[in-house]
Design an enzyme around this catalytic site. Structure first.
Site, PDB file in Angstrom:
ATOM      1  N   ASP A 138       0.852  -1.190   0.000  1.00 21.19           N
ATOM      2  CA  ASP A 138       0.000   0.000   0.000  1.00 21.19           C
ATOM      3  C   ASP A 138       0.889   1.242   0.000  1.00 21.19           C
ATOM      4  O   ASP A 138       2.079   1.177   0.325  1.00 21.19           O
ATOM      5  CB  ASP A 138      -0.894  -0.041   1.243  1.00 21.19           C
ATOM      6  CG  ASP A 138      -1.706   1.235   1.416  1.00 21.19           C
ATOM      7  OD1 ASP A 138      -2.355   1.655   0.440  1.00 21.19           O
ATOM      8  OD2 ASP A 138      -1.665   1.820   2.522  1.00 21.19           O
ATOM      9  N   ASP A 184      -0.438   5.074   0.942  1.00 20.62           N
ATOM     10  CA  ASP A 184      -0.769   6.064   1.961  1.00 20.62           C
ATOM     11  C   ASP A 184      -0.751   5.483   3.369  1.00 20.62           C
ATOM     12  O   ASP A 184      -1.422   4.500   3.668  1.00 20.62           O
ATOM     13  CB  ASP A 184      -2.144   6.671   1.677  1.00 20.62           C
ATOM     14  CG  ASP A 184      -2.130   7.503   0.409  1.00 20.62           C
ATOM     15  OD1 ASP A 184      -1.464   8.541   0.399  1.00 20.62           O
ATOM     16  OD2 ASP A 184      -2.777   7.088  -0.570  1.00 20.62           O
TER      17      ASP A 184
END
Length: 314
Positions: free
Chosen positions: A154, A156
């Site tokens: 991922d 953020d």
């Protein structure tokens, strides 16, 4: 291969001599189309087909070969439309959008077999489940030969933290950028401490993929910060624009890994978007900018404004 529609036969009593092909191998043919040129008594003629489908040429035929009446020169098979790009068949070129009304009434099988989007950044390109499984098998064999596995990461609050609020440009190690020109909002991104060392270490063990709810332009911009040379991720970047579900990342797993995700590990600061998968490594959210949470959080997420910086040691 599709269902055999039938061969194309030489129909000239004189036979003649083969000159050249007028259709490529696995090329699309339609009724009335010339498939080859031949010569009879110094006169050049074209052999045409009355069939529609994908052409498989007689491989042994070469210029100057004698043709005989009834000789089979091409097999035509029904196209299964196993590859589709923006509504067009990637094999035969047929416009599959013309069959949308039929497909709506009879289901997707009426239009074509392509339904799996395996390429991260080209969701318009879909292939058949059978072709997807074969490609998935090849991908698995490739990484195993390299003694690697797959890793989805991922962005953020996992590898980075981004804000669109005002940021002093004197703060170190912060990227300042605009995604859509000089009149668009400014964004500011800081990489998580030790992140570069972590990615380099993981590259030796995994084929790495980015999987984010950030939009495509954002995802590819951040990827350039993380991986300027494209060595770590290449084009393996799945953004919100390619996600099948706006709240779950698991929805894309069968497309990305049609043979199963048992060779796949995941790193994310959110467990819910992966439905608390067993192969998820859950990390504490990285928060550097005050008053900003995850700007690309899925719709059901609650954004908080903790004034903390989690420095997870990769």
């Amino acid at each position: 291969m599709g269902e055999l529609i039938g061969p194309v036969l030489v129909d000239d009593a004189g036979g003649g001599r083969f000159v050249s092909w007028k259709v490529s191998e696995r090329g699309r043919v339609v009724p009335g189309m010339a498939v080859l040129e031949y010569e009879v008594d110094g006169l050049k003629k074209k052999l045409k087909t009355d069939r529609k489908g994908i052409a498989y040429r007689e491989k042994k035929l070469k210029a100057g070969d004698q043709l005989t009446l009834g000789q089979q020169v091409i097999n035509v098979e029904e196209c299964k439309h196993a590859v589709e790009v923006k509504g067009m068949c990637g094999d035969c070129g047929e416009d599959l959008r013309l069959n949308e009304q039929i497909a709506s009434a009879a289901g997707p099988e009426a239009r074509g077999a392509a339904s799996v989007a395996m390429i991260h950044h080209i969701p318009e390109l879909v292939i058949s489940p059978e072709m997807a499984k074969e490609q998935g098998r090849i991908d698995m064999e490739t990484v195993l030969k390299q003694r690697k596995l797959f890793l989805l990461v991922d962005l953020d609050q996992t590898l980075i933290h981004t804000t669109n609020e005002f940021v002093n440009d004197k703060i170190e190690d912060v990227f300042h950028y605009q995604l859509y020109g000089t009149n668009s909002p400014a964004y500011h991104t800081r990489l998580r401490p030790h992140m570069r060392h972590f990615l380099e270490s993981m590259f030796a063990l995994y084929e790495m993929h980015i999987c984010t709810f950030g939009q495509r332009m954002y995802a590819h911009t951040i990827a350039k910060f993380l991986d300027p040379d494209g060595k770590l991720f290449g084009k393996r970047i799945l953004s919100r624009d390619e996600c099948f579900d706006p709240t779950l990342k698991t929805a894309n797993l069968k497309a990305l890994f049609p043979c199963g995700d048992h060779l796949t590990a995941i790193i994310d600061d959110r467990e819910d978007v992966w439905q608390f998968a067993d192969n998820l490594v859950h990390v504490k959210p990285y928060r550097f900018f005050k008053h900003t949470g995850d700007i690309n959080a899925p719709p059901q997420a609650t954004k908080t404004n903790e004034n903390t910086e989690h420095q997870f040691q990769f």
